[in-house]
Design a protein around this motif. Structure first.
Motif, short mmCIF file in Angstrom:
data_model
loop_
_atom_site.label_atom_id
_atom_site.label_comp_id
_atom_site.label_asym_id
_atom_site.label_seq_id
_atom_site.Cartn_x
_atom_site.Cartn_y
_atom_site.Cartn_z
N MET A 82 -4.65 -12.86 1.13
CA MET A 82 -4.87 -11.47 0.79
C MET A 82 -3.62 -10.92 0.12
N ASP A 83 -3.80 -10.08 -0.85
CA ASP A 83 -2.71 -9.50 -1.60
C ASP A 83 -1.85 -8.60 -0.71
N ARG A 84 -0.55 -8.61 -0.95
CA ARG A 84 0.40 -7.85 -0.14
C ARG A 84 0.13 -6.35 -0.23
N ARG A 85 -0.21 -5.85 -1.40
CA ARG A 85 -0.48 -4.42 -1.57
C ARG A 85 -1.70 -3.98 -0.75
N ILE A 86 -2.70 -4.83 -0.70
CA ILE A 86 -3.90 -4.51 0.08
C ILE A 86 -3.56 -4.44 1.57
N ARG A 87 -2.72 -5.36 2.03
CA ARG A 87 -2.30 -5.34 3.44
C ARG A 87 -1.52 -4.07 3.76
N GLU A 119 5.17 -12.45 3.60
CA GLU A 119 3.75 -12.36 3.26
C GLU A 119 2.97 -11.38 4.17
#
Length: 160
Positions: free
Chosen positions: A1-6, A154
Motif C-alpha cells: 500500500m502506498d505510504r500517502r494512503i497509509r 514503510e
C-alpha cells in the motif's frame, strides 16, 4: 500500500476519534438517565420517587441514617441526603470523609432509599491499580516486540 494512503488513513481515523470524543463530551449529560447533582440541588421535589446515582462524601452517621454531601462535577453543592436502608450500614463503616457512590430511590425530605453503595478506593489501592496496569502494558509490549517489528520507513508492522 502506498505510504500517502497509509498516512491519510491514519489521519482520518485520528480526526474521527477526536470528533467522537468531543461529541461524547458535549452530549454526555443529555444522555445521563438519572437526575444530575445540579438538578437535585435546584429542584429536588420534582425528582422524588425517581432512581438516582449520586456521588458524595459521608458527612456524619446518626440514628436517623447516614448524611452524605452530594458532589457535582462543576463543584460541590449544599445538598445533603440522608441515606436509609440496609446499605446505610456500609456507609456507617466508611465513616465521615469517605467517598461513596450511591444508587437508590429518592424520597421526600431529602432522603434516599439506597439499593447499592460503592465505596471508592483509597490512594493505596489506586497506586496498586496503576502499577499493575503499567506492568501489564510492559509485558504486552515486550511480548509483541519479540515477534514483531515496526518498519518506520514503510509504515508497517512485520513479523521477525
Amino acid at each position: 500500500m502506498d505510504r500517502r494512503i497509509r498516512l491519510l488513513t491514519a489521519g482520518v481515523l485520528l480526526v474521527g476519534t477526536l470528533g467522537l470524543c468531543v461529541h461524547y463530551g458535549a452530549t454526555h449529560e443529555a444522555g445521563w438517565p438519572y437526575p444530575t447533582g445540579e438538578q437535585l440541588a435546584t429542584d429536588y421535589a420534582s425528582h422524588v420517587g425517581e432512581r438516582a446515582l449520586v456521588f458524595g462524601e459521608v458527612r456524619s452517621v446518626n440514628e436517623k441514617g447516614v448524611v452524605v454531601r452530594v458532589l457535582h462535577s462543576p463543584g460541590e453543592f449544599t445538598t445533603d441526603l440522608v441515606v436509609v436502608s440496609e446499605e446505610a450500614e456500609v456507609l456507617a463503616e466508611v465513616g465521615p470523609g469517605g467517598a461513596v457512590q450511591i444508587y437508590g430511590t429518592l424520597e421526600p425530605d431529602r432522603r434516599m432509599d439506597a439499593e447499592a453503595v460503592v465505596v471508592e478506593r483509597d490512594r493505596g489501592e489506586t497506586l496498586y491499580t496503576l502499577v499493575a496496569s503499567l506492568a501489564g502494558i510492559a509485558v504486552a509490549v515486550v511480548s509483541t516486540t519479540r515477534h514483531w517489528r515496526v518498519n518506520a520507513r514503510e509504515l508497517r508492522i512485520e513479523a521477525r
